[in-house]
Motif scaffolding. Structure first.
Motif, PDB file in Angstrom:
ATOM      1  N   TYR A 231       0.827  -1.204   0.000  1.00 27.02           N
ATOM      2  CA  TYR A 231       0.000   0.000   0.000  1.00 27.02           C
ATOM      3  C   TYR A 231       0.857   1.248   0.000  1.00 27.02           C
ATOM      4  N   SER A 232       1.837   1.282   0.925  1.00 25.65           N
ATOM      5  CA  SER A 232       2.551   2.544   1.101  1.00 25.65           C
ATOM      6  C   SER A 232       3.443   2.851  -0.083  1.00 25.65           C
ATOM      7  N   GLN A 233       3.884   1.824  -0.818  1.00 24.93           N
ATOM      8  CA  GLN A 233       4.723   2.112  -1.977  1.00 24.93           C
ATOM      9  C   GLN A 233       3.896   2.305  -3.232  1.00 24.93           C
ATOM     10  N   GLY A 234       2.582   2.108  -3.134  1.00 24.94           N
ATOM     11  CA  GLY A 234       1.744   2.320  -4.308  1.00 24.94           C
ATOM     12  C   GLY A 234       1.724   1.148  -5.259  1.00 24.94           C
ATOM     13  N   ILE A 235       2.190  -0.012  -4.812  1.00 23.03           N
ATOM     14  CA  ILE A 235       2.199  -1.177  -5.695  1.00 23.03           C
ATOM     15  C   ILE A 235       0.783  -1.681  -5.869  1.00 23.03           C
ATOM     16  N   VAL A 236       0.026  -1.663  -4.799  1.00 21.44           N
ATOM     17  CA  VAL A 236      -1.394  -2.007  -4.898  1.00 21.44           C
ATOM     18  C   VAL A 236      -2.154  -0.704  -4.762  1.00 21.44           C
ATOM     19  N   ALA A 237      -2.813  -0.288  -5.834  1.00 22.43           N
ATOM     20  CA  ALA A 237      -3.511   0.986  -5.812  1.00 22.43           C
ATOM     21  C   ALA A 237      -4.840   0.837  -6.535  1.00 22.43           C
ATOM     22  N   GLY A 238      -5.784   1.717  -6.199  1.00 22.84           N
ATOM     23  CA  GLY A 238      -7.115   1.565  -6.787  1.00 22.84           C
ATOM     24  C   GLY A 238      -8.004   0.918  -5.762  1.00 22.84           C
ATOM     25  N   SER A 239      -9.225   1.423  -5.560  1.00 22.34           N
ATOM     26  CA  SER A 239      -9.973   0.983  -4.378  1.00 22.34           C
ATOM     27  C   SER A 239     -10.406  -0.476  -4.469  1.00 22.34           C
ATOM     28  N   ASN A 240     -10.758  -0.984  -5.661  1.00 26.29           N
ATOM     29  CA  ASN A 240     -11.115  -2.399  -5.742  1.00 26.29           C
ATOM     30  C   ASN A 240      -9.921  -3.283  -5.444  1.00 26.29           C
ATOM     31  N   ALA A 241      -8.787  -2.936  -6.019  1.00 28.95           N
ATOM     32  CA  ALA A 241      -7.589  -3.749  -5.830  1.00 28.95           C
ATOM     33  C   ALA A 241      -7.207  -3.793  -4.359  1.00 28.95           C
ATOM     34  N   ARG A 242      -7.286  -2.624  -3.711  1.00 34.82           N
ATOM     35  CA  ARG A 242      -6.907  -2.585  -2.307  1.00 34.82           C
ATOM     36  C   ARG A 242      -7.838  -3.414  -1.444  1.00 34.82           C
ATOM     37  N   SER A 243      -9.153  -3.339  -1.733  1.00 32.04           N
ATOM     38  CA  SER A 243     -10.092  -4.120  -0.920  1.00 32.04           C
ATOM     39  C   SER A 243      -9.866  -5.601  -1.117  1.00 32.04           C
ATOM     40  N   VAL A 244      -9.687  -6.019  -2.366  1.00 31.30           N
ATOM     41  CA  VAL A 244      -9.509  -7.451  -2.620  1.00 31.30           C
ATOM     42  C   VAL A 244      -8.226  -7.943  -1.967  1.00 31.30           C
ATOM     43  N   ALA A 245      -7.167  -7.154  -2.062  1.00 32.88           N
ATOM     44  CA  ALA A 245      -5.908  -7.558  -1.431  1.00 32.88           C
ATOM     45  C   ALA A 245      -6.078  -7.664   0.081  1.00 32.88           C
ATOM     46  N   LEU A 246      -6.823  -6.712   0.638  1.00 34.47           N
ATOM     47  CA  LEU A 246      -7.068  -6.753   2.075  1.00 34.47           C
ATOM     48  C   LEU A 246      -7.807  -8.025   2.466  1.00 34.47           C
ATOM     49  N   LEU A 247      -8.842  -8.363   1.697  1.00 39.96           N
ATOM     50  CA  LEU A 247      -9.632  -9.526   2.057  1.00 39.96           C
ATOM     51  C   LEU A 247      -8.813 -10.804   1.916  1.00 39.96           C
ATOM     52  N   HIS A 248      -7.981 -10.867   0.899  1.00 35.12           N
ATOM     53  CA  HIS A 248      -7.133 -12.055   0.762  1.00 35.12           C
ATOM     54  C   HIS A 248      -6.157 -12.168   1.926  1.00 35.12           C
ATOM     55  N   ALA A 249      -5.598 -11.028   2.339  1.00 32.22           N
ATOM     56  CA  ALA A 249      -4.675 -11.069   3.473  1.00 32.22           C
ATOM     57  C   ALA A 249      -5.406 -11.523   4.728  1.00 32.22           C
ATOM     58  N   PHE A 250      -6.623 -11.073   4.911  1.00 38.57           N
ATOM     59  CA  PHE A 250      -7.386 -11.508   6.082  1.00 38.57           C
ATOM     60  C   PHE A 250      -7.695 -12.991   6.018  1.00 38.57           C
ATOM     61  N   LYS A 251      -7.930 -13.484   4.816  1.00 42.20           N
ATOM     62  CA  LYS A 251      -8.165 -14.925   4.694  1.00 42.20           C
ATOM     63  C   LYS A 251      -6.948 -15.686   5.179  1.00 42.20           C
ATOM     64  N   GLN A 252      -5.765 -15.212   4.798  1.00 48.06           N
ATOM     65  CA  GLN A 252      -4.542 -15.865   5.243  1.00 48.06           C
ATOM     66  C   GLN A 252      -4.426 -15.817   6.764  1.00 48.06           C
ATOM     67  N   VAL A 253      -4.769 -14.660   7.321  1.00 49.17           N
ATOM     68  CA  VAL A 253      -4.717 -14.515   8.782  1.00 49.17           C
ATOM     69  C   VAL A 253      -5.647 -15.513   9.452  1.00 49.17           C
ATOM     70  N   ILE A 254      -6.831 -15.646   8.900  1.00 48.60           N
ATOM     71  CA  ILE A 254      -7.801 -16.555   9.517  1.00 48.60           C
ATOM     72  C   ILE A 254      -7.330 -17.994   9.400  1.00 48.60           C
ATOM     73  N   ARG A 255      -6.728 -18.319   8.274  1.00 46.96           N
ATOM     74  CA  ARG A 255      -6.233 -19.700   8.111  1.00 46.96           C
ATOM     75  C   ARG A 255      -5.174 -20.017   9.145  1.00 46.96           C
ATOM     76  N   ASP A 256      -4.311 -19.026   9.433  1.00 52.48           N
ATOM     77  CA  ASP A 256      -3.217 -19.288  10.365  1.00 52.48           C
ATOM     78  C   ASP A 256      -3.610 -19.078  11.819  1.00 52.48           C
ATOM     79  N   TYR A 257      -4.863 -18.756  12.045  1.00 56.56           N
ATOM     80  CA  TYR A 257      -5.252 -18.398  13.403  1.00 56.56           C
ATOM     81  C   TYR A 257      -5.601 -19.632  14.213  1.00 56.56           C
ATOM     82  N   THR A 258      -5.154 -19.640  15.479  1.00 54.07           N
ATOM     83  CA  THR A 258      -5.617 -20.674  16.399  1.00 54.07           C
ATOM     84  C   THR A 258      -6.154 -19.985  17.632  1.00 54.07           C
ATOM     85  N   THR A 259      -7.297 -20.500  18.103  1.00 53.29           N
ATOM     86  CA  THR A 259      -7.880 -19.863  19.283  1.00 53.29           C
ATOM     87  C   THR A 259      -7.051 -20.214  20.504  1.00 53.29           C
TER      88      THR A 259
END
Lengths: 540, 346
Positions: A231-259
């Motif tokens: 985000y900060s370097q502008g590699i992912v830019a554009g509101s759709n791209a940013r949202s999709v990238a965010l959601l994919h990153a959250f998916k990864q977080v959820i996969r690696d999460y243990t309660t």
């Protein structure tokens, strides 16, 4: 107590009568109606609160004076209030209007039922807010007592977000403390800021936040660190791209999460996400679409029933996120393309600005459906995103012309339609988009060329804004230095004391410049945005 | 021998001037401001008057017209050359008329009175030789030169009448006239200037550095942010390349957008233009295709990069010139004082 008035003070004055009713009912052995039970509960709370309020009333008053902006809102939750008080004061907060005491008491009986409903809703909001949103930086619906007439609208008064209060040292201190608690480094401002924008952050791209993180970072998931850097370097830019990238990153977080033991997934996961969101916000301020996506995820997580097993819960969440992306972005794009193709006729000359993924998609679809048209791509410094759009369109084989934004009034007499993308649609009908969009809409209006804005509904936002100053993003000012012919006149701009560079990212277009908004729900005028928002809220 | 030498010397100078004009336009040579061009043109015309062979006013006018046509053909976008030629032609006509003895007032009544009575072209043929014509014309051209030298200062002197304290002023690109105007006002008043950089040549950067060195608070913005920032601007002050006969402008690329944004916010648009920029042309439709600079051309893409914009007179509030301030609706009248109608087409 004479200054701090609540509309529920009426309850106090009528208290004795109601109490009699309730007592009578109890004695008669009748079951108390729901409303009466609530009233009882309310009164007890009031009594408790009036004692608390007497203590902090003087401090509250002085804070109110300091914040004239929030005085207008009926529920001022001043950011300097210690967060501990947030939960109890989330339920009816005082309304600072002295004169309303007598009228509110007078028409108390007429309003009571509707007021009760509103209070109930307000309390539900408060509980949800206190559960999931403590310490959130983004705009928060501060549930306040509605002094308004008995309409069904909720009082949506948001606390002012931190990123537009940079000139307030208290807010900055609070933010620093919060980030310290979450172990996230604080990003410092860079360069001389133009005085009109002293309330916004201005960062340098050469000093990304990730430089200050240790490796490996124990607090932040590596997928999120990578995303923040992108985000900060502008590699992912554009509101759709940013949202999709965010959601994919959250998916990864959820996969690696243990309660962890003795914790519930629905609460702990939300708390785990908070520092990530702060970190991303520090890297680059969140967009409206990202904010909506985050709200959705948090809601889904907190709605997970406690007896659900971890594997199943995670599977459900991943499924939810996939559905969200599919519905709100992919299918919406298809629907919008279908509507837009009706508006493109053979022989059209279409003007587009910058690189909007949605508009590019529409043009490619129209070209595949064998519509004959040519495209003029308008571009602007310093981002020069139009070149990316040009590349995509030329690859498809569309006939393209390229100009800079200063040549717009030269080329507009040839144009038959203007298609613009949007970053967000605000509740008063203004379109928030890349800087320069409003200029193009203005010149198009002067030449009587229709302007069509394409926007998915998940980008609709409840904020209102009338100019491009109050809430915006300042990009790295050094971007303006490099010029085409290689001459760098402004290289040493920092050394000259009275010289400032301004690199705005967004601007707002007034609704009278826009002729039509094409969304996945259909083609609506700009002024129907609050209607769509309301329909969405009722659905949820 | 003095005669031929003078002539060859003269032709050499004319050729050198034409060469410079050609180069200056294509961006390869040194970029010169229109004031210098005007001065050099006038100096050259004076030299032609002094050194060329002519016996009557008609001959001189013929020579100057021919040279003028060559000069304007060398660089069509540089209108000051044509303007100066027309000024000199008008000077010659006036001096001739004065030598012949007819009063100047009768000449000025020509426009309305003679329209009704004669209706035809005046049958002056300018063939009568006068001995005193040459020195008179040269003296008049010298006066014109002094006027040209003082234009920027005259305009800058009016700055304090138009700029008050704590104003936010917007400008675009680089104009030496506006630079002098703002610097003069900055000596007594404190205000803020926003400069639009005017891509792709970004002359706004030079303007900003120059203004900030004079101690003026300056901000550089991109062209895309013009409308976004306009709501905070109190005045827009710009320079121009040419002022057209109808009161419109031919100014640097991006000025039309700036004018539209100013109109939308009801911000006054002030144009600082010296009188030598006033041109009897009106907007020709193929105007802007005269002067292009093609940027990188990909094989399948057309790229347009117009250098000038046309701004219609309805968007302009005020013209500030070396003889004072005027409304755009008054420009046509000024023009009739500077140029003779028969000289509009060289």
């Amino acid at each position: 107590t004479d200054v701090i008035i609540e509309s529920s003070v009426g309850y106090f004055t009528e208290g004795p009568e109601r109490k009699d009713d309730i007592v009578k009912a109890k004695q008669e052995g009748k079951e108390l109606t729901k409303e009466e039970k609530q009233r009882l509960r309310k009164e007890k709370k009031q009594q408790k609160k009036s004692k608390e309020k007497k203590d902090d009333k003087p401090s509250r008053d002085s804070e109110k004076e300091k914040k004239p902006a929030s005085a207008a809102s009926p529920a001022p939750q001043t950011p300097t209030q210690p967060p501990a008080q947030k939960a109890p004061s989330a339920a009816p907060a005082p309304v600072p209007v002295p004169a309303s005491e007598t009228p509110s008491a007078a028409d108390k009986p007429a309003k009571s039922k509707a007021e009760l409903k509103a209070e109930r809703r307000a309390r539900q909001e408060a509980e949800r807010a206190s559960k999931g949103k403590k310490g959130d930086v983004g705009p928060q619906a501060a549930p306040g007592k509605p002094k308004a007439p008995p309409s069904e609208l909720q009082p949506v008064v948001k606390r002012l977000p931190e990123h537009v209060q940079v000139d307030n040292p208290e807010v900055l201190k609070k933010l620093a403390k919060k980030l310290e608690r979450q172990q996230i480094p604080l990003r410092s401002d860079y360069g001389y800021k133009v005085s009109l924008f002293s309330h916004l952050h201005q960062y340098s791209r050469k000093a990304p936040l990730t430089q200050q993180l240790g490796i490996p970072s124990t607090v932040i998931h590596p997928a999120i660190v990578r995303l923040g850097l992108q985000y900060s370097q502008g590699i992912v830019a554009g509101s759709n791209a940013r949202s999709v990238a965010l959601l994919h990153a959250f998916k990864q977080v959820i996969r690696d999460y243990t309660t962890p033991p003795n914790e519930e997934l629905s609460r702990d996961l939300v708390n785990r996400l908070k520092p990530y969101i702060s970190f991303l916000n520090q890297c680059r301020p969140l967009s409206a679409s990202m904010g909506n996506a985050i709200k959705y995820i948090k809601k889904e997580i907190s709605n997970i029933p406690s007896q659900c097993k971890e594997e199943e819960a995670k599977r459900k969440l991943l499924n939810c996120i996939d559905c969200y992306i599919n519905e709100k972005i992919v299918l919406a794009a298809k629907a919008i393309a279908k509507y837009s193709i009706e508006k493109i006729s053979d022989g059209d000359v279409i003007l587009v600005y910058g690189c909007s993924s949605l508009v590019n998609h529409i043009l490619c679809e129209a070209f595949e459906k064998n519509r004959k048209f040519r495209v003029i791509v308008v571009d602007s410094r310093p981002r020069l995103e139009g070149r990316e759009a040009l590349r995509r369109l030329v690859q498809k084989g569309i006939n393209c012309t390229y100009v800079l934004i200063s040549a717009v009034s030269y080329i507009l007499p040839e144009v038959s339609k203007v298609f613009l993308g949007a970053h967000a649609l605000l509740a008063n009908g203004y379109v928030m988009s890349r800087v320069g969009t409003s200029q193009i809409a203005l010149v198009a209006k002067a030449f009587n060329v229709p302007v069509l804005v394409c926007c998915e509904t998940y980008k609709f936002c409840e904020r209102v804004q009338t100019d491009s100053f109050v809430s915006n993003e300042l990009d790295d000012p050094d971007d303006l230095i490099v010029t085409r012919t290689g001459t760098t006149q402004l290289e040493h701009w920092q050394e000259v004391p009275s010289l400032g560079l301004l690199n705005l990212v967004y601007d707002v277009t007034p609704p009278d410049f826009v002729d039509l908004v094409i969304t996945d729900l259909g083609m609506i005028p700009c002024t129907s945005v609050p209607v769509v928002l309301r329909v969405k809220n009722v659905d949820q | 021998m003095p005669g031929p030498d003078k002539e060859t010397d003269l032709t050499e100078r004319i050729e050198a001037f034409l060469f410079d004009l050609n180069r200056g336009g294509s961006g390869a040579g040194p970029l010169r401001g229109s004031a210098e061009t005007a001065r050099e043109t006038t100096a050259l015309l004076r030299r032609i008057t002094a050194q060329a062979r002519w016996s009557s006013a008609g001959d001189l006018m013929e020579i100057i017209r021919n040279e003028g046509r060559r000069m304007t053909a060398a660089q069509p976008s540089e209108t000051t050359v044509g303007n100066m030629i027309r000024r000199v032609l008008k000077i010659i006509r006036e001096e001739y008329a004065r030598s012949r003895g007819s009063s100047e007032e009768a000449d000025q009544q020509e426009s309305l009175h003679k329209l009704l009575t004669s209706g035809g072209v005046s049958d002056e043929n300018f063939r009568q030789p006068f001995a005193a014509l040459k020195p008179n014309v040269i003296e008049a051209i010298n006066e014109l030169l002094t006027e040209l030298e003082g234009t920027t200062d005259n305009i800058a002197m009016q700055a304090l009448e138009h700029i008050h304290s704590n104003e936010v002023i917007m400008t675009i690109g680089r104009s030496r006239t506006v630079e002098a105007f703002l610097k003069d006002a900055a000596r007594k008043r404190k205000f803020h200037v926003i400069v639009a950089e005017c891509a792709p040549f970004c002359q706004g950067h030079e303007m900003a550095t120059s203004l900030s060195k004079a101690g003026i608070e300056t901000t550089v913005i991109t062209d895309a942010a013009i409308f976004a920032v306009m709501s905070r601007v109190n005045k827009v002050i710009i320079g121009t390349q040419t002022v057209l006969a109808n009161g419109g402008l031919r100014a640097v690329n991006g000025t039309h957008t700036l004018a539209l944004a100013a109109k939308h916010h009801s911000t006054p648009l002030i144009v600082c233009a010296p009188m030598f920029k006033l041109s009897p042309q009106v907007r020709r439709l193929s105007f802007l295709s005269d002067f292009y600079r093609y940027c990188e051309i990909l094989s399948k893409v057309n790229v347009h990069c117009p250098v000038f914009d046309y701004v219609p007179p309805e968007l302009i509030t005020l013209f500030i010139s070396n003889i004072g301030g005027h409304a755009p609706s008054y420009i046509y009248r000024l023009m009739s004082e500077l140029y003779h109608p028969e000289d509009h087409e060289l």
